[in-house]
Design a protein around this motif. Sequence first.
Motif, PDB file in Angstrom:
ATOM      1  N   GLU A  57       0.576  -1.066   0.115  1.00 47.47           N
ATOM      2  CA  GLU A  57       0.069  -0.315  -0.227  1.00 47.47           C
ATOM      3  C   GLU A  57       0.388   1.714  -0.227  1.00 47.47           C
ATOM      4  OE1 GLU A  57      -3.024   0.398  -0.323  1.00 47.47           O
ATOM      5  OE2 GLU A  57      -3.486  -1.867  -0.693  1.00 47.47           O
ATOM      6  N   VAL A  58       1.811   1.446   0.935  1.00 48.89           N
ATOM      7  CA  VAL A  58       2.840   2.228   0.722  1.00 48.89           C
ATOM      8  C   VAL A  58       3.505   2.363   0.304  1.00 48.89           C
ATOM      9  CG1 VAL A  58       4.500   3.371   1.505  1.00 48.89           C
ATOM     10  CG2 VAL A  58       3.316   2.533   3.192  1.00 48.89           C
ATOM     11  N   ALA A  59       3.976   1.575  -0.972  1.00 47.93           N
ATOM     12  CA  ALA A  59       4.441   1.826  -2.384  1.00 47.93           C
ATOM     13  C   ALA A  59       3.706   2.227  -3.264  1.00 47.93           C
ATOM     14  CB  ALA A  59       4.975   0.363  -2.695  1.00 47.93           C
ATOM     15  N   THR A  60       2.603   1.371  -3.520  1.00 45.79           N
ATOM     16  CA  THR A  60       1.192   2.293  -4.265  1.00 45.79           C
ATOM     17  C   THR A  60       1.083   3.423  -4.170  1.00 45.79           C
ATOM     18  OG1 THR A  60       0.518  -0.379  -4.667  1.00 45.79           O
ATOM     19  CG2 THR A  60      -1.150   1.775  -5.528  1.00 45.79           C
ATOM     20  N   ALA A  61       0.625   4.268  -2.510  1.00 40.01           N
ATOM     21  CA  ALA A  61       0.439   5.142  -2.474  1.00 40.01           C
ATOM     22  C   ALA A  61       1.693   6.054  -2.902  1.00 40.01           C
ATOM     23  CB  ALA A  61       0.076   5.147  -0.888  1.00 40.01           C
ATOM     24  N   SER A  62       3.258   5.790  -2.312  1.00 40.43           N
ATOM     25  CA  SER A  62       3.577   6.857  -2.812  1.00 40.43           C
ATOM     26  C   SER A  62       4.462   6.711  -4.124  1.00 40.43           C
ATOM     27  CB  SER A  62       5.578   6.668  -2.514  1.00 40.43           C
ATOM     28  OG  SER A  62       5.498   4.984  -2.970  1.00 40.43           O
TER      29      SER A  62
END
Length: 185
Positions: free
Chosen positions: A16-21
Amino acid sequence: MVAVVIILLVSCCFSEVATASRQLWSFARDRGFPGSEWLEHVQPGWNIPLRAVIVSFFVVALLSLINIGSTTALRSISSLGAVAILSSYLVTISTLIWRRLYGAPLPPRRWSLGKYGLAINIVAVCFVLPMFVFAFFPLAKAVTRETLNYACVMFVGVLAIAIVYYLVKGRYVYDGPVALIKRDE
C-alpha cells in the motif's frame, strides 16, 4: 496463527505504501499537488521517490493511530476511501460516455470494447452510482453521534480544498499527465 496474519498485514502495508507513494510521486511530477517540487525528487542511484515514500508512510502511520482515539473516525475514513474510489470511477466512465456521445476522439489504448463500449459504460455508471450514494449512508438505523457516517462532510471538504487549490494555483502549473520521462543520470 497470529504470526501469519501479522506477516500478511505487514506485507500489505508495504504494498500500500509503495502504491500510494508512486501515485503521490506521479501527481507531484505533473505539478498537481502542493509541494510538488519537493515530492517529485527521485534519489539518484536509488531510483525510487524516497520523499514520496516517507510522506506516504507517515500518513498511513498517522491514519492507523485514529482507531485508538475514535472508531467512528476510522469508519468514516474507510467510507471516504470507498466514496473516493467510486467517484473516480464515475468521473472516468462519465468522461468516456461524454466522448463517445459527442464524437471526441478517445485516447490511444491497447484494446477497445468496440461498438458495445457505450452500452457497457452506461451500465457501469448505473451500477456504480447507487453504490456511491449508499456509501454516504450511516451504519445504523438509529443515527447517533457515533453511528453517523461523516464521509459526506469529509468528501465535500476535500473536494472544496482541491477546487480552491486548483483555482488559486493548480490551473497555472498543472499541464496534465506526463507521457514520457527523461531519467536524470
